[in-house]
Design an enzyme around this catalytic site. Structure first.
Site, PDB file in Angstrom:
ATOM      1  N   LYS A  13       6.378   1.605  13.029  1.00 54.49           N
ATOM      2  CA  LYS A  13       6.319   1.947  14.416  1.00 54.49           C
ATOM      3  C   LYS A  13       6.443   0.908  15.198  1.00 54.49           C
ATOM      4  CE  LYS A  13       2.262   1.364  12.203  1.00 54.49           C
ATOM      5  NZ  LYS A  13       1.418   1.718  11.147  1.00 54.49           N
ATOM      6  N   LYS A  60       2.642   3.803  18.573  1.00 54.34           N
ATOM      7  CA  LYS A  60       2.799   5.226  18.273  1.00 54.34           C
ATOM      8  C   LYS A  60       2.947   5.967  19.262  1.00 54.34           C
ATOM      9  CE  LYS A  60       0.272   4.213  14.016  1.00 54.34           C
ATOM     10  NZ  LYS A  60      -1.184   4.154  13.450  1.00 54.34           N
ATOM     11  N   THR A  97       0.920  -1.155   0.166  1.00 57.42           N
ATOM     12  CA  THR A  97      -0.149   0.180  -0.160  1.00 57.42           C
ATOM     13  C   THR A  97       0.909   1.357  -0.025  1.00 57.42           C
ATOM     14  OG1 THR A  97      -1.665  -1.325   1.304  1.00 57.42           O
ATOM     15  CG2 THR A  97      -1.851   1.217   1.266  1.00 57.42           C
ATOM     16  N   VAL A  98       1.895   1.285   0.830  1.00 56.74           N
ATOM     17  CA  VAL A  98       2.502   2.586   0.997  1.00 56.74           C
ATOM     18  C   VAL A  98       3.737   2.767   0.060  1.00 56.74           C
ATOM     19  CG1 VAL A  98       3.826   4.005   2.640  1.00 56.74           C
ATOM     20  CG2 VAL A  98       2.084   2.565   3.339  1.00 56.74           C
ATOM     21  N   VAL A 135       3.736   7.573  12.826  1.00 55.01           N
ATOM     22  CA  VAL A 135       2.888   8.096  13.561  1.00 55.01           C
ATOM     23  C   VAL A 135       1.828   9.010  13.033  1.00 55.01           C
ATOM     24  CG1 VAL A 135       2.302   9.162  15.814  1.00 55.01           C
ATOM     25  CG2 VAL A 135       4.342   7.856  15.640  1.00 55.01           C
ATOM     26  N   GLU A 195      -3.113  -3.045   9.470  1.00 55.18           N
ATOM     27  CA  GLU A 195      -1.891  -3.678   9.305  1.00 55.18           C
ATOM     28  C   GLU A 195      -1.928  -4.961   8.827  1.00 55.18           C
ATOM     29  OE1 GLU A 195       1.022  -2.162  10.589  1.00 55.18           O
ATOM     30  OE2 GLU A 195      -0.276  -0.875  10.472  1.00 55.18           O
ATOM     31  N   GLY A 205       0.143   8.642  10.311  1.00 54.72           N
ATOM     32  CA  GLY A 205       0.096   8.729   8.913  1.00 54.72           C
ATOM     33  C   GLY A 205       0.568   9.848   8.585  1.00 54.72           C
TER      34      GLY A 205
HETATM   35  P1  NDP Z   1       1.539  -4.099   2.615  1.00 49.16           P
HETATM   36  O1  NDP Z   1       1.530  -5.434   3.659  1.00 49.16           O
HETATM   37  O2  NDP Z   1       0.803  -3.385   1.870  1.00 49.16           O
HETATM   38  O3  NDP Z   1       3.013  -4.201   2.055  1.00 49.16           O
HETATM   39  C1  NDP Z   1       4.277  -4.711   2.493  1.00 49.16           C
HETATM   40  C2  NDP Z   1       5.180  -4.882   1.473  1.00 49.16           C
HETATM   41  O4  NDP Z   1       6.395  -5.577   1.977  1.00 49.16           O
HETATM   42  C3  NDP Z   1       4.740  -5.670   0.173  1.00 49.16           C
HETATM   43  O5  NDP Z   1       5.222  -5.228  -0.923  1.00 49.16           O
HETATM   44  C4  NDP Z   1       5.443  -7.087   0.534  1.00 49.16           C
HETATM   45  O6  NDP Z   1       5.633  -8.030  -0.977  1.00 49.16           O
HETATM   46  C5  NDP Z   1       6.678  -6.554   1.149  1.00 49.16           C
HETATM   47  N1  NDP Z   1       7.299  -7.965   2.245  1.00 49.16           N
HETATM   48  C6  NDP Z   1       6.614  -8.146   3.276  1.00 49.16           C
HETATM   49  N2  NDP Z   1       7.439  -9.174   3.682  1.00 49.16           N
HETATM   50  C7  NDP Z   1       8.634  -9.118   2.981  1.00 49.16           C
HETATM   51  C8  NDP Z   1       9.794  -9.913   2.775  1.00 49.16           C
HETATM   52  N3  NDP Z   1       9.867 -11.221   4.082  1.00 49.16           N
HETATM   53  N4  NDP Z   1      10.703  -9.888   1.959  1.00 49.16           N
HETATM   54  C9  NDP Z   1      10.546  -8.918   0.905  1.00 49.16           C
HETATM   55  N5  NDP Z   1       9.450  -8.092   0.847  1.00 49.16           N
HETATM   56  C10 NDP Z   1       8.362  -8.213   1.697  1.00 49.16           C
HETATM   57  O7  NDP Z   1       1.977  -3.047   4.081  1.00 49.16           O
HETATM   58  P2  NDP Z   1       1.822  -1.275   3.981  1.00 49.16           P
HETATM   59  O8  NDP Z   1       2.366  -0.843   2.650  1.00 49.16           O
HETATM   60  O9  NDP Z   1       0.473  -1.074   4.325  1.00 49.16           O
HETATM   61  O10 NDP Z   1       2.793  -0.953   5.398  1.00 49.16           O
HETATM   62  C11 NDP Z   1       4.285  -1.016   5.420  1.00 49.16           C
HETATM   63  C12 NDP Z   1       4.607  -0.324   6.392  1.00 49.16           C
HETATM   64  O11 NDP Z   1       4.103   1.092   6.676  1.00 49.16           O
HETATM   65  C13 NDP Z   1       4.304  -0.916   7.747  1.00 49.16           C
HETATM   66  O12 NDP Z   1       5.417  -0.854   8.659  1.00 49.16           O
HETATM   67  C14 NDP Z   1       2.977  -0.368   8.271  1.00 49.16           C
HETATM   68  O13 NDP Z   1       2.983  -0.677   9.693  1.00 49.16           O
HETATM   69  C15 NDP Z   1       3.530   1.182   7.816  1.00 49.16           C
HETATM   70  N6  NDP Z   1       2.314   1.960   7.727  1.00 49.16           N
HETATM   71  C16 NDP Z   1       1.171   1.671   6.859  1.00 49.16           C
HETATM   72  C17 NDP Z   1       0.257   2.494   6.880  1.00 49.16           C
HETATM   73  C18 NDP Z   1      -0.960   2.248   6.134  1.00 49.16           C
HETATM   74  O14 NDP Z   1      -1.804   3.308   5.782  1.00 49.16           O
HETATM   75  N7  NDP Z   1      -1.046   1.049   5.248  1.00 49.16           N
HETATM   76  C19 NDP Z   1       0.299   3.855   7.493  1.00 49.16           C
HETATM   77  C20 NDP Z   1       1.466   4.319   8.389  1.00 49.16           C
HETATM   78  C21 NDP Z   1       2.426   3.173   8.246  1.00 49.16           C
HETATM   79  P3  NDP Z   1       4.732  -8.455  -1.765  1.00 49.16           P
HETATM   80  O15 NDP Z   1       3.842  -7.209  -2.170  1.00 49.16           O
HETATM   81  O16 NDP Z   1       5.502  -8.957  -2.699  1.00 49.16           O
HETATM   82  O17 NDP Z   1       3.947  -9.467  -0.933  1.00 49.16           O
HETATM   83  N1  HSE Z   2      -2.989   0.303  10.682  1.00 49.69           N
HETATM   84  C1  HSE Z   2      -2.669   1.790  10.972  1.00 49.69           C
HETATM   85  C2  HSE Z   2      -3.849   2.373  11.300  1.00 49.69           C
HETATM   86  C3  HSE Z   2      -1.939   2.340   9.892  1.00 49.69           C
HETATM   87  O1  HSE Z   2      -4.932   1.954  10.746  1.00 49.69           O
HETATM   88  O2  HSE Z   2      -3.730   3.634  11.611  1.00 49.69           O
HETATM   89  C4  HSE Z   2      -1.354   3.776  10.108  1.00 49.69           C
HETATM   90  O3  HSE Z   2      -0.409   3.425  10.926  1.00 49.69           O
END
Ligand code: NDP
Ligand code: HSE
Length: 439
Positions: free
Chosen positions: A107, A207, A14-15, A134, A192, A136
């Site tokens: 976080k 956070k 997603t991010v 923290v 998450e 977003g």
């Molecule tokens: P996702 O689950 O959407 O994406 C995780 C990514 O990491 C995927 O591309 C996945 O690969 C890759 N990945 C996971 N495990 C491995 C591994 N062992 N080796 C290689 N690649 C790996 O997570 P988000 O984008 O939602 O979140 C990412 C981070 O940002 C997290 O720490 C989250 O807490 C933080 N965050 C998220 C927010 C949100 O709104 N989503 C907001 C604020 C913080 P593949 O795609 O191939 O499966």
């Molecule tokens: N899972 C978290 C939330 C993502 O819903 O706030 C942003 O940190």
């Protein structure tokens, strides 16, 4: 013009995917703002074949983020994988060990070992930026770390989990079930990877622990936070709260007290006319109360690809603008080796108002007994009402709702225990703390 800043993005979910898209779409504007180009040289995720709606041709692919951290031709390692241990942890350490600046949104990782990572970065003069970790898209880290230096904080609190706020809002406004709301939050990319972290309050605790360190200068102590999630909040509680002039929000609160710093995460009733009660959906709000500034309330998108990528982008552009090798701001607001040990205020000493919902057998004397148990523990009641949306049926269990004036947690727990021993309760009592925002 200075050389381009070369970045590697680990995690294209997603991010990560939103970040790469924005970096590609805004490259000219970013070059103008930073005085140098920002180029994504390498990316890493598990599945190379997955369609992520971004063009990664021309970027070096790594299926292992640690390999990327160790070997890619980059200046900055961006960790968007997630998880407090394993790949995220190892890759960040590898990047710092190799002399790369790091940007992360993680976080959970920072809550577990942020002080250690900050020391590593500081020893090497590297930047470790984590604005997205923290609230977003809200720039609360920068605000605490840079803009409010010199303020003494008394309380910081807020809605720090978009998923929970989305669920509570949808349950109240659209009458949807908890499970359906959670599914929708997952579909929208807010939750998450394991949504238990959201709904059980751990994500808010992670956070809060970071904000506590920035505000109070003590070591990160996520494992010392009093924690309750939203899984026990029923639609009945939400309606009862509204009838009494409150709304239920999952708050993280850190407060300075005479006996130490109180850190707590729990469903909280806030007055309906407070600003924070109006913060709906995925939106987050963080209130900072300090002696010089007074109160600052920051409200904005708390989760989702674009909002989070915006914060990550800010961290990357800060690095692009910084002098080479310069580590101008301590990672956690003061040098990590100078953080004070965390002095925990016990939850038993927490003082505030309480909402208590009791389901009782329909018997004479129950009301009086409840009032007596409260009085015996020196608890003063703001109200005690028999609450029902349905017509009363003689002999059927009834709901009684109490709202207390400010009192000690220990007194409320003793009173509720005493009531439990009287034998007229049906099921477990519900207890929700009340918080009074300044605005
Ligand atoms: P996702 O689950 O959407 O994406 C995780 C990514 O990491 C995927 O591309 C996945 O690969 C890759 N990945 C996971 N495990 C491995 C591994 N062992 N080796 C290689 N690649 C790996 O997570 P988000 O984008 O939602 O979140 C990412 C981070 O940002 C997290 O720490 C989250 O807490 C933080 N965050 C998220 C927010 C949100 O709104 N989503 C907001 C604020 C913080 P593949 O795609 O191939 O499966
Ligand atoms: N899972 C978290 C939330 C993502 O819903 O706030 C942003 O940190």
């Amino acid at each position: 013009m200075a050389d381009a800043l070369k970045i590697g993005v680990a995690g294209l979910g997603t991010v990560g995917a939103a970040l790469v898209r924005i970096l590609q779409q805004r490259s000219n504007a970013l070059t103008l703002a930073c005085g140098r180009a920002i180029v994504v040289k390498a990316v890493s995720a598990r599945d190379k074949a997955k369609d992520r709606g971004i063009d990664i041709s021309g970027m070096q692919w790594f299926s292992d983020p640690v390999d990327m951290a160790e070997n890619a031709d980059i200046d900055v390692f961006v960790e968007l994988v997630g998880g407090s241990e394993g790949t995220a942890d190892l890759s960040v350490r590898a990047a710092l060990g190799r002399g790369l600046h790091v940007v992360t949104a993680n976080k959970a990782l920072l809550a577990r070992c942020g002080v250690e990572l900050a020391k590593l970065a500081e020893e090497k003069g590297l930047l470790l930026n984590y604005e997205a970790a923290v609230a977003g898209g809200i720039p609360v880290i920068k605000t605490l770390r840079e803009s409010l230096t010199g303020n003494n904080f008394s309380r910081i609190y807020g809605i720090m989990n978009g998923t929970c706020n989305y669920i509570l809002t949808k349950m109240e406004k659209e009458g949807l079930s908890f499970a359906d709301c959670l599914k929708e939050a997952q579909r929208l990319g807010y939750a998450e990877a394991d949504p238990a972290f959201d709904i059980e309050g751990n994500d808010t605790a992670h956070k809060l622990s970071i904000l506590t360190t920035l505000a109070f200068g003590s070591e990160i102590a996520a494992d010392k936070i009093y924690l309750e999630g939203i899984t026990n909040i029923s639609i009945e509680d939400i309606h009862a709260a509204a009838d009494l002039g409150y709304r239920i929000k999952l708050l993280g609160v850190a407060q300075k007290t005479d006996s130490g710093i109180e850190q707590r995460v729990h469903p909280t009733m806030v007055p309906l006319d407070s600003v924070i009660a109006q913060v709906d959906g995925v939106t987050n709000a963080v209130a900072l109360e300090s002696d010089i500034l007074g109160e600052l309330l920051m409200v904005g998108p708390g989760a989702g690809g674009n909002a989070t990528a915006s914060a990550v982008l800010g961290d990357i552009t800060d690095i692009a603008k910084s002098r080479p090798g310069a580590q101008d701001v301590p990672v956690l607001g003061r040098p990590a080796h100078l953080l004070e040990p965390y002095r925990q205020a016990e939850m038993q000493s927490h003082e505030g108002g309480y909402f208590i919902r009791l389901t009782v057998q329909d018997r004479t004397g129950v009301f009086a007994s409840i009032a007596t148990k409260m009085a015996e523990n020196n608890i003063s009641l703001e109200s005690i009402v028999q609450h029902s949306k349905q017509p009363m049926v003689a002999g059927k269990p009834q709901t009684i709702i109490l709202v207390t004036h400010a009192t000690m947690e220990i007194a409320v727990r003793k009173a509720v225990d005493a009531i439990k021993h009287e034998g007229y309760l049906v099921g477990e009592p519900q207890m929700i703390r009340i918080e009074r925002p300044k605005s």
